[in-house]
Design an enzyme around this catalytic site. Structure first.
Site, PDB file in Angstrom:
ATOM      1  N   VAL A  81      33.402  45.163  32.121  1.00 21.92           N
ATOM      2  CA  VAL A  81      32.569  44.158  31.292  1.00 21.92           C
ATOM      3  C   VAL A  81      32.973  42.823  31.125  1.00 21.92           C
ATOM      4  CG1 VAL A  81      32.393  46.378  29.692  1.00 21.92           C
ATOM      5  CG2 VAL A  81      34.190  44.661  29.338  1.00 21.92           C
ATOM      6  N   HIS A 112      40.812  45.506  41.062  1.00 17.68           N
ATOM      7  CA  HIS A 112      39.756  44.338  41.157  1.00 17.68           C
ATOM      8  C   HIS A 112      39.284  44.707  42.452  1.00 17.68           C
ATOM      9  CE1 HIS A 112      39.549  39.788  42.121  1.00 17.68           C
ATOM     10  NE2 HIS A 112      38.369  40.226  41.292  1.00 17.68           N
ATOM     11  N   LYS A 152      37.651  43.185  26.219  1.00 16.52           N
ATOM     12  CA  LYS A 152      38.160  44.277  26.828  1.00 16.52           C
ATOM     13  C   LYS A 152      39.012  45.148  26.181  1.00 16.52           C
ATOM     14  CE  LYS A 152      37.694  41.772  31.398  1.00 16.52           C
ATOM     15  NZ  LYS A 152      36.639  42.710  32.080  1.00 16.52           N
ATOM     16  N   SER A 172      39.045  39.880  37.030  1.00 15.97           N
ATOM     17  CA  SER A 172      39.418  38.963  38.253  1.00 15.97           C
ATOM     18  C   SER A 172      40.462  37.976  37.901  1.00 15.97           C
ATOM     19  CB  SER A 172      38.396  38.153  38.621  1.00 15.97           C
ATOM     20  OG  SER A 172      37.757  37.589  37.625  1.00 15.97           O
TER      21      SER A 172
END
Length: 469
Positions: free
Chosen positions: A164, A214, A171, A193
Site C-alpha cells: 500500500v 522488498h 501501513k 522501500s
C-alpha cells in the site's frame, strides 16, 4: 550487420561476443583442428581479462543465496495474499501465480482490484507470446489469482504482503486490521522501500511474524529481493521469506532494518547528488549520457522518471531525514508540486508520448529554472560513484549488511550496476584504496561531510581481502 548489432548491444563493454564473431569469420575456411586451436587461443586471452573475472564473480554472487545455511526452519507457504492492487501489488501477485502459488489480490475498491487483475492478465499474455496455447495457458494461470475487497478472505493465507501507500500510519492500520483475521502462524511482510520494519512492528500482536520483503520494480524483470529483519522478527520468519524469494526465482539478500535498507539508501544518495549537480549548473542530460556510457542501464534523471517523482520525493525525504550529512535537494519537490510524476504520468525530466521517442521535457527546465549549464565530466561521474562507495562502507560499519558480497549483489541485481565491473565494491577496490580515500577527502573539502571517508574505507585495504600471489 552482426558486428553493428553486437556493438549496439554491448556498447564495447563485453569483448567476448565481438571476439566470437571474429573467430567464426577467421576460421570459416580452416580445418577443424586449426579452427579449434584458434578458438582455444582467443578463449585463453578472454579468460584472463578483468571483464571475465568480474562476470565470474557476479555468477558466484547469484548462487550464494542458494547455499545459505538458515539458522531456523522455514514455514511452508501454500497460500499467499497481496494487500494493494496497484502496479507493485499486482506485479507481486503475478509473480506468485507464475510460480504456481495461489494468491489473493485485495484492495478497498473493486475498480482498483479489477485494474490490478487486468495488469496481471496482460503480464501473463506478454510472457506467453503468440504461441497457440496462449489463451488456455493464461486462463490456467489466472485461475490461481483471486481478486477481492473482502478482508475476511485472508484467513487461510500463510503469508500476506502489503504493497500500500508509503505512509507508516497507513501501513500500521493495514497491519492491525489484517493481523486480527490471520491465523497465528501467518507471516505479514511489508514491501516498503524505505520505512522502518521495527516501527511497523510496534502495532503488531505478533511482531515476530512481521518482516520486510522488498521487491524491485519492475517485478517481472528485477531479480533482487531485500529480506529485512526488524527488531522483533523471528529467525523462522526470516528463513520463510528468504526461502520463498528463492522459490519465486529471485536473488535475496538479508538486510538489517534501517532507512532505505541497503539499495535505496545508496541509490537515493546517488540520485540526490545528481540533482545537486544540476542545481550547481551541470547539464542533467549530459550526466545521464555519462552514466550510461559507464555501463549503468539508465542515467539518474531517467531513473527518477522510472521510479516516479512522487515516490522519489517520499523515499528521498526518509533518507535525508535519517542521515543529516546528506544535503537535501529541492529539485524533485518542485517537480512534484508542479504535477510532474515521471513516466507513469507521461512527463517528468523526459516526455513519454510514445514508446520510441522520449525527448527531454522543456517544462522541467522551466519549472526548475535550469538553462543550459556545463557538460558533465569524468570528475562528476566519480563524485556520484564515490558517494555510493562511501555509503556502502557505512552500511558495513553499521552492519546493515554483513559482507561486500551483499552490497555487490544488491547493486548489480537491484539497480543494474554494470556486471562487467563486478559490482560497486569490486569496482572500488580496483581504484586502489589510498587513492580512493584521498579523492573522497578532496571532495569533502568542497562538498561537505557526506564525502568524509567512513571508518571502513579508512581502516581497511579494500572491501574484499587482498589476494596474495
Amino acid at each position: 550487420m552482426a558486428a553493428r548489432n553486437i556493438a549496439r548491444q554491448t556498447k564495447g563493454h563485453y569483448p567476448a561476443p565481438t571476439a566470437a564473431l571474429a573467430v567464426m569469420r577467421d576460421t570459416f575456411a580452416m580445418s577443424l583442428e586449426r579452427g579449434l586451436e584458434r578458438e582455444a587461443q582467443v578463449l585463453g586471452q578472454l579468460i584472463v581479462t578483468d571483464v571475465c573475472k568480474n562476470l565470474v564473480h557476479i555468477f558466484f554472487l547469484s548462487q550464494r543465496a542458494k547455499k545459505r545455511n538458515a539458522p531456523a526452519a522455514a514455514r511452508p507457504v501454500q497460500q499467499a495474499a497481496i494487500l494493494g492492487a496497484g502496479v507493485m501489488g499486482s506485479a507481486i501477485a503475478w509473480l506468485f501465480a507464475s510460480k504456481s502459488v495461489p494468491v489473493l489480490l485485495k484492495d478497498i475498491r473493486q475498480e482498483v482490484v479489477s485494474a490490478g487483475m487486468e495488469r496481471i492478465r496482460n503480464l501473463f499474455s506478454k510472457k506467453a507470446g503468440d504461441r497457440p496455447e496462449t489463451v488456455e495457458r493464461v486462463a490456467s494461470q489466472m485461475a490461481l489469482v483471486t481478486g477481492t475487497i473482502d478482508l475476511e478472505k485472508m484467513a487461510d493465507a500463510d503469508l500476506v504482503i502489503e504493497a500500500v501507500i508509503e505512509k507508516m500510519q497507513v501501513k500500521q492500520t493495514v497491519l492491525k486490521e489484517t493481523e486480527a483475521r490471520l491465523k497465528k502462524t501467518a507471516i505479514f511482510a511489508t514491501n516498503t522501500s524505505a520505512l522502518s520494519v521495527s516501527e511497523l512492528q510496534q502495532v503488531a500482536a505478533r511482531p515476530e511474524n512481521v518482516g520486510g520483503m522488498h521487491f524491485f520494480n519492475p517485478v517481472d524483470r528485477m531479480p533482487l529481493v531485500e529480506i529485512i529483519r526488524g527488531r522483533h522478527t523471528s529467525g523462522t520468519t526470516v528463513a520463510t521469506l528468504f526461502d520463498l524469494a528463492l522459490r519465486l526465482g529471485k536473488t535475496p539478500i538479508l538486510v538489517a532494518d534501517g532507512p532505505g535498507f541497503l539499495v535505496n539508501r545508496l541509490l537515493m544518495a546517488y540520485l540526490n547528488e545528481a540533482c545537486l549537480m544540476a542545481e550547481e549548473g551541470v547539464d542533467w542530460q549530459s550526466l545521464d549520457h555519462l552514466t550510461t556510457n559507464f555501463g549503468l542501464p539508465m542515467g539518474p534523471f531517467r531513473l527518477i522518471d522510472e521510479v516516479g517523482i512522487d515516490i522519489a520525493v517520499e523515499v528521498g525525504n526518509t533518507i535525508s531525514s535519517a542521515f543529516s550529512y546528506l544535503k537535501r535537494c529541492r529539485l524533485l519537490e518542485q517537480l512534484n508540486k508542479a504535477g510532474l510524476l515521471g513516466k507513469k504520468g507521461g512527463s517528468g525530466f523526459y516526455l513519454y508520448r510514445s514508446k520510441k521517442e522520449t525527448p527531454a521535457n522543456p517544462v522541467a527546465n522551466r519549472v526548475l529554472k535550469l538553462s543550459g549549464g556545463r557538460l558533465a565530466t569524468e570528475n562528476d561521474l566519480r563524485r556520484l560513484l564515490l558517494l555510493m562507495v562511501n555509503e556502502a562502507g557505512r552500511c558495513l560499519d553499521e552492519q546493515v549488511v554483513a559482507t561486500p558480497e551483499d552490497i555487490d549483489t544488491g547493486m548489480v541485481f537491484g539497480i543494474g550496476f554494470p556486471p562487467f565491473r563486478g559490482g560497486l565494491c569490486r569496482w572500488a577496490d580496483h581504484q586502489g584504496r589510498p587513492a580512493l580515500v584521498l579523492e573522497l577527502r578532496q571532495l569533502a573539502e568542497i562538498h561537505g561531510e557526506r564525502f568524509v571517508p567512513c571508518a571502513n574505507l579508512e581502516n581497511n585495504a579494500g572491501f574484499y581481502p587482498v589476494k596474495t600471489k
